[in-house]
Design a protein around this motif. Structure first.
Motif, PDB file in Angstrom:
ATOM      1  N   ARG A  57       0.836  -1.208   0.000  1.00  0.00           N
ATOM      2  CA  ARG A  57       0.000   0.000   0.000  1.00  0.00           C
ATOM      3  C   ARG A  57       0.866   1.250   0.000  1.00  0.00           C
ATOM      4  N   ASP A 100      -7.630   3.647  -3.753  1.00  0.00           N
ATOM      5  CA  ASP A 100      -8.354   2.584  -3.069  1.00  0.00           C
ATOM      6  C   ASP A 100      -9.167   3.162  -1.916  1.00  0.00           C
ATOM      7  N   HIS A 101      -8.648   4.252  -1.339  1.00  0.00           N
ATOM      8  CA  HIS A 101      -9.321   4.926  -0.226  1.00  0.00           C
ATOM      9  C   HIS A 101      -8.782   6.345  -0.152  1.00  0.00           C
ATOM     10  N   TRP A 102      -9.650   7.328   0.148  1.00  0.00           N
ATOM     11  CA  TRP A 102      -9.177   8.697   0.297  1.00  0.00           C
ATOM     12  C   TRP A 102     -10.047   9.406   1.343  1.00  0.00           C
ATOM     13  N   GLY A 103      -9.552  10.524   1.851  1.00  0.00           N
ATOM     14  CA  GLY A 103     -10.295  11.290   2.853  1.00  0.00           C
ATOM     15  C   GLY A 103      -9.486  12.501   3.275  1.00  0.00           C
ATOM     16  N   GLU A 154      -4.885   6.595  -0.609  1.00  0.00           N
ATOM     17  CA  GLU A 154      -4.136   5.346  -0.517  1.00  0.00           C
ATOM     18  C   GLU A 154      -4.355   4.534  -1.790  1.00  0.00           C
ATOM     19  N   ARG A 174       0.642   5.552   0.336  1.00  0.00           N
ATOM     20  CA  ARG A 174      -0.209   6.628   0.863  1.00  0.00           C
ATOM     21  C   ARG A 174       0.408   7.976   0.502  1.00  0.00           C
TER      22      ARG A 174
END
Length: 207
Positions: free
Chosen positions: A76, A112-115, A130, A78
């Motif tokens: 992964r 795949d994921h964010w915020g 990420e 980031r």
């Protein structure tokens, strides 16, 4: 400033910072063995996040912070971009005739994921994304890395010999860009562009 799995740098609030961020990311991920597909996605994500950070209303003397980390075991990657502006990032769906406003749509599609998170102990926010990077590699015995990744305690190959890095600092070049200054155990300090590759012995640990 950096470790083998965590690289940070700061950018001034001007339009040259977006290509500068991409160049630094390319140098870092190249050293980490990231494949071309992930590299392309990461460059797009970072470009959009830095562009949004530069557009956020904030004092011009406040810099934009970038942090790139990897988790080899998890495969992964980031990317974090911090700014001193207010507000909260939201995905928009612009009309067909609008030329902008699609940055976070692209980030959401590629990541795949964010915020985002409020910055601890200060104003502003950190937006993160990420990405899956299954081709991240563990550290070889020696490797080439961007100068921005070198840390105190490592051994670097310069002037035909191995030197121990005593201290590391970064500075802005008068002509633009970021330089890294390495204080060595022998000889004069070494000043190089942040993206310049250096050979390091990764079995050495910081002191």
């Amino acid at each position: 400033m950096s470790s083998p799995n965590d690289v940070t740098f700061r950018l001034p609030r001007n339009r040259r910072s977006v290509p500068r961020a991409r160049a630094l990311l390319h140098a870092v991920l190249g050293g980490w063995g990231v494949g071309q597909a992930v590299l392309d996605s990461a460059e797009l994500v970072l470009s959009e996040l830095v562009t949004n950070a530069l557009r956020a209303p904030a004092p011009r003397d406040r810099q934009v912070g970038v942090r790139i980390t990897r988790a080899v075991g998890e495969g992964r990657l980031r990317i974090e971009v911090s700014d001193a502006g207010g507000g909260r990032p939201e995905v928009r769906e612009p009309g067909a005739d609008e030329t902008g406003g699609r940055g976070l749509l692209l980030v959401a599609a590629l990541a795949d994921h964010w915020g985002y998170e409020e910055r601890a102990g200060g104003i502003g926010k950190t937006v993160y994304a990420e990405l899956k990077a299954p081709d991240l590699v563990a550290e070889p015995e020696t490797r080439e890395v961007a100068a921005v990744m070198v840390r105190a305690g490592q051994r670097v190959r310069v002037w035909g010999a191995w030197r121990t890095v005593r201290a590391v600092r970064s500075e802005q070049c008068p002509s633009g860009g970021t330089a890294v200054v390495l204080t060595l155990d022998d000889g004069p300090a070494l000043r190089v562009q942040a993206t310049e590759p250096l050979t390091v012995r990764v079995e050495e640990h910081p002191r």
